[in-house]
Design a protein around this motif. Structure first.
Motif, PDB file in Angstrom:
ATOM      1  N   ILE A 144     -50.211  15.750 -50.934  1.00 22.70           N
ATOM      2  CA  ILE A 144     -48.395  16.899 -50.965  1.00 22.70           C
ATOM      3  C   ILE A 144     -48.392  17.288 -49.511  1.00 22.70           C
ATOM      4  O   ILE A 144     -49.092  17.404 -48.628  1.00 22.70           O
ATOM      5  CB  ILE A 144     -49.898  18.386 -51.948  1.00 22.70           C
ATOM      6  CG1 ILE A 144     -49.780  17.615 -53.032  1.00 22.70           C
ATOM      7  CG2 ILE A 144     -48.465  19.832 -51.686  1.00 22.70           C
ATOM      8  CD1 ILE A 144     -50.941  18.685 -54.077  1.00 22.70           C
ATOM      9  N   PRO A 145     -46.677  17.468 -49.345  1.00 20.75           N
ATOM     10  CA  PRO A 145     -46.749  18.205 -47.863  1.00 20.75           C
ATOM     11  C   PRO A 145     -46.774  19.676 -47.511  1.00 20.75           C
ATOM     12  O   PRO A 145     -47.024  19.808 -48.379  1.00 20.75           O
ATOM     13  CB  PRO A 145     -45.340  17.740 -47.501  1.00 20.75           C
ATOM     14  CG  PRO A 145     -44.923  17.396 -49.439  1.00 20.75           C
ATOM     15  CD  PRO A 145     -45.777  17.554 -49.652  1.00 20.75           C
ATOM     16  N   GLY A 146     -46.788  19.847 -46.894  1.00 20.29           N
ATOM     17  CA  GLY A 146     -46.855  21.190 -45.908  1.00 20.29           C
ATOM     18  C   GLY A 146     -48.215  21.525 -46.137  1.00 20.29           C
ATOM     19  O   GLY A 146     -49.295  20.647 -46.136  1.00 20.29           O
ATOM     20  N   THR A 147     -48.254  23.192 -46.084  1.00 24.43           N
ATOM     21  CA  THR A 147     -49.343  23.683 -45.980  1.00 24.43           C
ATOM     22  C   THR A 147     -51.086  23.313 -47.320  1.00 24.43           C
ATOM     23  O   THR A 147     -51.784  23.231 -46.782  1.00 24.43           O
ATOM     24  CB  THR A 147     -49.747  25.096 -45.462  1.00 24.43           C
ATOM     25  OG1 THR A 147     -50.971  25.912 -44.596  1.00 24.43           O
ATOM     26  CG2 THR A 147     -48.893  25.936 -46.626  1.00 24.43           C
ATOM     27  N   LYS A 148     -50.117  23.470 -48.312  1.00 26.18           N
ATOM     28  CA  LYS A 148     -50.504  23.429 -49.420  1.00 26.18           C
ATOM     29  C   LYS A 148     -51.982  22.049 -49.583  1.00 26.18           C
ATOM     30  O   LYS A 148     -52.395  21.952 -50.349  1.00 26.18           O
ATOM     31  CB  LYS A 148     -49.863  23.380 -50.765  1.00 26.18           C
ATOM     32  CG  LYS A 148     -48.948  25.163 -50.769  1.00 26.18           C
ATOM     33  CD  LYS A 148     -49.156  24.831 -51.763  1.00 26.18           C
ATOM     34  CE  LYS A 148     -48.951  26.956 -52.926  1.00 26.18           C
ATOM     35  NZ  LYS A 148     -47.240  27.654 -51.603  1.00 26.18           N
ATOM     36  N   GLY A 149     -50.940  20.793 -49.092  1.00 24.58           N
ATOM     37  CA  GLY A 149     -51.195  19.558 -48.393  1.00 24.58           C
ATOM     38  C   GLY A 149     -52.925  19.532 -47.650  1.00 24.58           C
ATOM     39  O   GLY A 149     -53.723  18.488 -47.946  1.00 24.58           O
ATOM     40  N   LEU A 150     -53.121  20.234 -46.580  1.00 22.36           N
ATOM     41  CA  LEU A 150     -53.936  20.387 -45.941  1.00 22.36           C
ATOM     42  C   LEU A 150     -55.426  20.617 -45.827  1.00 22.36           C
ATOM     43  O   LEU A 150     -55.378  21.887 -47.199  1.00 22.36           O
ATOM     44  CB  LEU A 150     -53.109  20.975 -44.640  1.00 22.36           C
ATOM     45  CG  LEU A 150     -52.225  20.106 -43.614  1.00 22.36           C
ATOM     46  CD1 LEU A 150     -51.930  21.239 -42.643  1.00 22.36           C
ATOM     47  CD2 LEU A 150     -52.434  19.203 -43.540  1.00 22.36           C
ATOM     48  N   SER A 151     -56.465  19.723 -45.982  1.00 25.98           N
ATOM     49  CA  SER A 151     -57.976  20.555 -46.236  1.00 25.98           C
ATOM     50  C   SER A 151     -58.486  19.931 -44.924  1.00 25.98           C
ATOM     51  O   SER A 151     -57.901  19.416 -44.346  1.00 25.98           O
ATOM     52  CB  SER A 151     -58.565  19.492 -47.272  1.00 25.98           C
ATOM     53  OG  SER A 151     -57.606  19.776 -48.551  1.00 25.98           O
ATOM     54  N   LEU A 152     -59.594  20.578 -44.940  1.00 26.64           N
ATOM     55  CA  LEU A 152     -60.711  20.618 -44.062  1.00 26.64           C
ATOM     56  C   LEU A 152     -61.189  19.524 -43.563  1.00 26.64           C
ATOM     57  O   LEU A 152     -62.431  19.878 -45.438  1.00 26.64           O
ATOM     58  CB  LEU A 152     -60.929  22.672 -43.052  1.00 26.64           C
ATOM     59  CG  LEU A 152     -61.739  22.582 -42.140  1.00 26.64           C
ATOM     60  CD1 LEU A 152     -61.073  22.021 -40.972  1.00 26.64           C
ATOM     61  CD2 LEU A 152     -61.886  24.062 -41.992  1.00 26.64           C
ATOM     62  N   PHE A 153     -61.772  18.934 -42.759  1.00 25.29           N
ATOM     63  CA  PHE A 153     -62.914  18.454 -42.856  1.00 25.29           C
ATOM     64  C   PHE A 153     -63.863  18.360 -41.840  1.00 25.29           C
ATOM     65  O   PHE A 153     -63.368  18.658 -40.262  1.00 25.29           O
ATOM     66  CB  PHE A 153     -61.828  16.302 -42.650  1.00 25.29           C
ATOM     67  CG  PHE A 153     -61.135  16.180 -43.967  1.00 25.29           C
ATOM     68  CD1 PHE A 153     -62.602  15.764 -44.932  1.00 25.29           C
ATOM     69  CD2 PHE A 153     -59.843  17.229 -44.032  1.00 25.29           C
ATOM     70  CE1 PHE A 153     -61.411  15.367 -46.107  1.00 25.29           C
ATOM     71  CE2 PHE A 153     -59.718  16.384 -45.288  1.00 25.29           C
ATOM     72  CZ  PHE A 153     -59.933  15.744 -46.010  1.00 25.29           C
ATOM     73  N   TYR A 154     -65.074  18.121 -41.759  1.00 29.07           N
ATOM     74  CA  TYR A 154     -65.849  17.411 -41.328  1.00 29.07           C
ATOM     75  C   TYR A 154     -66.359  16.109 -40.523  1.00 29.07           C
ATOM     76  O   TYR A 154     -66.840  14.990 -41.791  1.00 29.07           O
ATOM     77  CB  TYR A 154     -67.598  18.575 -41.468  1.00 29.07           C
ATOM     78  CG  TYR A 154     -68.672  18.153 -40.596  1.00 29.07           C
ATOM     79  CD1 TYR A 154     -69.212  19.102 -39.044  1.00 29.07           C
ATOM     80  CD2 TYR A 154     -69.806  16.822 -41.290  1.00 29.07           C
ATOM     81  CE1 TYR A 154     -70.251  18.570 -39.120  1.00 29.07           C
ATOM     82  CE2 TYR A 154     -70.636  17.012 -40.891  1.00 29.07           C
ATOM     83  CZ  TYR A 154     -71.078  17.620 -39.566  1.00 29.07           C
ATOM     84  OH  TYR A 154     -72.195  17.179 -38.873  1.00 29.07           O
TER      85      TYR A 154
END
Ligand code: UCC
Ligand code: FAD
Length: 588
Positions: free
Chosen positions: A242-252
């Protein structure tokens, strides 16, 4: 021969005058505004215990840490791509002093103190004060500490999930053997401000519930850290993202495994930077990095914003403390350097220059302390709604405003040493080089000005109401004090002008506030700092200098957004005129 021996300059004789170098004193004991702020605000028991530790730490900085910090500047990190036998190893080699700083940070609880909460809501402020003393001597180890603190904050805000318990314990440990630092990998080649557009990293789900990350991180500071938080886009079963901010997730992710091998990471190169040369900042290829997703899918930016809050406050610490350091060294020097028949400190024009710097530095200090105080309240569930709104607003304001102040004040500070201020081996030029980054990383001035607007819009104006209410409260006591009446009335007028501007702004079209964003943020900063000056000067323990500072601060244009608006700076024709001016005679 005897005649020659009497000559002051001959062969090995280079003259007998040597300028004494400026002495670094105990920065806790010598900082009058810090002392009086703590005396005013901290409960006596807390003041006593904290002062003992801060006084001791101030001396440790003089005796031990300042030299280590300088060593970090003189022995910058380097990258070894291959070992002697041709194996790719990507080893970042840091100097012993940098490693020692990690141990010191653990021993001194420079991150831990904020999470132990020994002094209830004052814990955060006391930790920030300790960082304020440490940062200018830290060899920029304060950079990894900022991100470490930010990562701990994110994990805490996620409710310390089981999978991150160990990481949290390590980030907040006082045991040098256990203590971890964290990175913050957000910036990619397409954009560091526009993270939503710029992030190309993809995250491929694995059968065991973990992910593998593939991407290229363009700036990663303190890449020798143990772990990091980063952003990526989860691919669905069809390989779509998903492009844009809605496609971003946070990873450790952990940077290396137990054997010290990199976790699917290639260090492409270390950045060749203007300053912060002590810190290894790398470009990284992520080639199947094992990672855990720690935010819900699509909530990456919102989840990492807790880290941004903390790192932006640390940025304010760096700005305020660098100003303090250069002023303290310059005032030392002014009492040793003799010109035109007297010490520099006895030349009124030089003192005026330094007093102006002092007012700026005190303003930054007050804004930092207020932000730290509010953060402390929020972290101990003692913040009112008004406090929470203010914290949201003051965080970007403090970062953007003090970063700019630092560059200007430190530049003036170097001039206070004359030519010596420009000489590398004095250590002074590094202070200026390092300050320049404070306006860029963790969000540039414009991006943070837009963040100020974001905070106002998202709260439907409540953030702004909190600002006006708090500013007004701070001016209440001073309005009856004759020595403060001029400053108070100037600030009240500026508040009126700001209110007037915000009312008009509501009626203007799209793009108006965007154009006004920077001046708006500066107006909020200038007015609020003015209120903090006056509030402090109205305290029974205040000195004549406190009153003088309030007066000096309040005589500038406190509400530039109102002034610029009145002269048409945000009209639609200003947009095209600005562009025309910038590109005059350019082929573009
Ligand atoms: O530079 C870096 C590290 C340097 C080394 C460490 C130094 C530390 C100091 C040391 C001193 C010694 S790390 C990279 C830093 N990068 C940035 O700061 C990025 C700058 N760009 C921005 O801040 C942009 O405004 C973005 C990336 C936040 C814009 O992203 P979006 O996705 O376009 O923004 P949206 O759509 O407006 O926001 C997405 C969500 C929203 O929440 P929901 O979805 O609930 O409505 C926003 O309200 O994120 C929320 N949000 C925030 N929440 C966005 N910004 C914030 C914020 N500041 N606080 C709270
Ligand atoms: P751009 O986004 O391309 O900005 C260029 C210019 O355009 C800026 O002046 C900006 O203000 C302006 N601009 C952009 N958008 C707008 C707008 N909408 N309106 C008005 N003006 C606008 N990043 C990490 O993730 N992790 C790190 O550890 C890290 N370490 C760093 C260390 C150093 C020494 C430096 C210099 C940077 C580091 N960064 C790191 C990257 C840093 O966060 C970014 O450089 C910064 O956020 C700016 O992004 P950019 O370089 O892509 O600039």
């Amino acid at each position: 021969v005897l005649e020659e021996m009497k000559m002051p300059f001959s062969r090995a004789l280079i003259g007998n005058f040597f300028q004494d170098q400026p002495r670094l004193g105990n920065q806790f004991l010598e900082d009058s505004i810090l002392q009086s702020y703590l005396r005013r605000h901290l409960p006596p028991v807390v003041l006593k215990e904290a002062s003992q530790d801060l006084g001791r730490f101030g001396q440790r900085i003089v005796d031990e840490l300042d030299t280590l910090g300088r060593e970090c500047e003189l022995s910058p990190p380097h990258l070894e791509h291959y070992d002697a036998w041709g194996r790719r190893v990507d080893r970042i080699i840091t100097c012993p002093a940098w490693k020692k700083m990690k141990e010191v940070s653990a021993e001194e609880g420079l991150v831990a103190a904020a999470y132990e909460r020994k002094f209830s809501s004052w814990s955060r402020l006391i930790q920030i004060v300790k960082l304020y003393l440490y940062t200018p001597s830290s060899g920029y180890f304060s950079c990894p500490l900022a991100m470490t603190d930010g990562a701990a904050k994110v994990i805490e805000s996620l409710g310390r999930p089981d999978a991150l318990q160990d990481a949290f314990r390590n980030l907040t440990s006082r045991d040098p053997k256990r203590f971890w630092t964290s990175g913050q990998w957000m910036t990619e080649r397409k954009g560091g401000s526009d993270v939503a557009y710029g992030t190309e990293t993809v995250a491929r789900a694995q059968a065991d519930g973990t992910y593998k990350l593939y991407g290229y991180k363009w700036f990663t500071s303190a890449t020798d850290s143990d772990m990091t938080l980063t952003l990526g886009r989860v691919e669905d079963a069809q390989g779509q993202i998903i492009p844009g901010t809605k496609g971003l997730s946070l990873f450790y992710l952990e940077v290396r495994n137990a054997k010290g091998q990199l976790n699917g990471i290639e260090v492409q190169r270390l950045k060749d930077k203007l300053g912060t040369k002590q810190v290894p900042t790398a470009e990284l290829l992520l080639d199947g990095v094992k990672a855990l997703r720690i935010s819900p899918e699509g909530r990456g930016v919102a989840s990492i914003s807790n880290m941004l809050t903390i790192t932006r406050i640390h940025n304010t610490v760096a700005a305020a403390s660098a100003m303090r350091r250069v002023i303290n060294l310059a005032r030392e020097y002014a009492s040793k350097r003799f010109v035109f028949g007297s010490l520099i400190k006895d030349h009124p024009l030089h003192m005026q220059t330094m007093a102006r710097m002092e007012v700026q530095a005190r303003g930054a200090f007050f804004l930092l302390m207020e932000t730290a105080r509010l953060l402390g309240l929020e972290e101990t569930n003692m913040a009112t709604e008004q406090d929470q709104h203010l914290l949201r607003l003051l965080t970007p304001i403090a970062k953007l405003y003090t970063g700019k102040q630092a560059v200007a004040v430190i530049s003036e500070g170097l001039e206070c040493f004359g030519g010596q201020g420009y000489m590398e081996d004095t250590g002074l030029p590094a202070i200026l080089r390092d300050a320049q980054v404070l306006t860029i990383w963790e969000g540039t001035t414009n991006i943070l000005s837009l963040d100020v607007l974001r905070s106002v819009m998202k709260s439907q104006g409540q953030v702004l109401s909190a600002f006006f209410a708090s500013a007004q409260e701070k001016l209440e006591a001073s309005s009856t004090i004759p020595t403060l009446s001029k400053s108070t009335s100037r600030l009240l007028q500026a508040l009126e002008n700001l209110k007037d501007f915000t009312q008009k702004a509501g009626m203007r079209g799209n793009g108006f506030m965007e154009l006004a964003a920077r001046d708006f943020a500066y107006s909020l900063a200038k007015i609020y700092i003015g209120c903090l000056f006056v509030d402090h000067a109205a305290w029974a323990g205040a000195t004549e200098s406190d009153v003088y500072c309030a007066e000096r601060w309040s005589e500038q244009d406190l509400c530039p957004v109102h002034t610029a608006e009145s002269s048409g700076c945000y009209n639609t024709d200003a947009v095209s005129m600005d562009r025309q001016l910038v590109y005059e005679n350019s082929p573009l």
